[in-house]
Write an enzyme that holds these catalytic residues in place. Sequence first.
Site, PDB file in Angstrom:
ATOM      1  N   SER A   1      66.802  18.101 118.319  1.00 33.70           N
ATOM      2  CA  SER A   1      68.191  16.742 117.400  1.00 33.70           C
ATOM      3  C   SER A   1      67.933  16.035 119.022  1.00 33.70           C
ATOM      4  CB  SER A   1      68.815  17.238 117.110  1.00 33.70           C
ATOM      5  OG  SER A   1      68.654  17.565 115.384  1.00 33.70           O
TER       6      SER A   1
ATOM      7  N   ALA B   1      63.073  23.441  98.838  1.00 30.91           N
ATOM      8  CA  ALA B   1      62.496  21.355  99.128  1.00 30.91           C
ATOM      9  C   ALA B   1      60.885  21.726 101.132  1.00 30.91           C
ATOM     10  CB  ALA B   1      63.366  20.683  98.988  1.00 30.91           C
TER      11      ALA B   1
ATOM     12  N   TYR C   1      77.020  15.647 109.734  1.00 33.06           N
ATOM     13  CA  TYR C   1      75.529  15.360 110.691  1.00 33.06           C
ATOM     14  C   TYR C   1      75.040  16.103 109.594  1.00 33.06           C
ATOM     15  CZ  TYR C   1      72.033  16.731 114.177  1.00 33.06           C
ATOM     16  OH  TYR C   1      71.158  16.825 115.071  1.00 33.06           O
ATOM     17  N   SER C   2      73.519  14.615 109.328  1.00 33.42           N
ATOM     18  CA  SER C   2      72.262  14.406 108.971  1.00 33.42           C
ATOM     19  C   SER C   2      71.091  13.607 109.185  1.00 33.42           C
ATOM     20  CB  SER C   2      73.090  13.418 107.532  1.00 33.42           C
ATOM     21  OG  SER C   2      71.811  13.426 107.172  1.00 33.42           O
TER      22      SER C   2
ATOM     23  N   GLY D   1      69.224  20.144 120.583  1.00 37.40           N
ATOM     24  CA  GLY D   1      68.561  20.363 119.735  1.00 37.40           C
ATOM     25  C   GLY D   1      67.961  21.904 119.781  1.00 37.40           C
TER      26      GLY D   1
END
Length: 357
Positions: free
Chosen positions: A58, A122, A153-154, A300
């Site tokens: 991230s 998914a 957070y997305s 990240g």
Amino acid sequence: MTTSKVQRVLERAVDEGGVPGILAEFRDGEGRWFGSAGVGDTETGRERSPQDRFRIGSITKTFVATVVLQLAAEHELSLDDTVEKWLPGVVRGNGHDGCRVTVRQLLDNTSGIFSYTEDYAALQARDSYTPLQLVQIGLSHPAAFEPGTDWGYSSTNYILAGLLVERVTGRAVADEIAERIVHPLRLAGTYLPCADDQAIRGPHSRHYTKLYLPDPDAEIYDTTELDPTPYWAAGGMISTAEDLNHFFGALLQGRLLPEIQQKAMFATVPTKGWIPGTAYGLGVCSLTLPCGTTVWGMGGAVLGSWSYTYGTRDGRRMLTINTNADWAQGGWDDPIGIFTDVLEAEFGPGDSPEDVA
């Protein structure tokens, strides 16, 4: 320049935390220091090196946010534009409406859009993904809240930000990152890989994962070669400790953005259900350590590689840490606990005469 305290934490991370290898690089006005412990390759015993490239997860978001803010400075877009303006019809359904979500809300995670990374089933259903497929996974879940009313957070937000950059510029987001940030700063080990580039170019350590299973004896997998398509603009980049320190130093010092956009990036909102002690801006966050010191940067994580880059608000003192594993033990719940101890060793009381917030 403090180094001995950091080195001791690195050694504990291997001896007590059980990580294969860890590295840290510190820079300030006096120069650079590099330290490591453990190995970069459990088969050969090769040590980690300053040249190691690794997946930064991230921290990619900071690069993408910087590009978006540069486009805003060039009047190519506005942070108050709706997502619908640039990506018509993309954000629809399950309570999502691109007409009510702004570019700013994508970047500061106040959009309410579900993070596709939380839908593990998914993400295991295909071998590779397009960015739009990742967005669709996120939108298949109900909105968490009305845009602008809360924080969550997305990573879906940053897939949308990447798509927005490509729509505005007509070029690949990887090319925009390279032209606007990587080349001017001469970040030789930094890039966003293309969809079919599963290897890490250049010198690198192996990346190891237990697939987040808590069992200390869980099987370990080598994920050095990895399909980058599930991460892309939300977490797909590769870099080095030296490059990350240089990038964040330049960003914090205001060398990449004009004053208006710089203020926008570092205007934070409180986080919720995320890393304790943090507040989030536009692709960056502040982190108040247990000792009370506040540092700025981003972290990240991706399978087999966890990283932190944080430093003083003026960008003069920067520290990057990476572990080539996504687990920890010996009193640490995960590598974040190790990273927190490393940051406290460098930025804690007694090591800096002024408040670094």
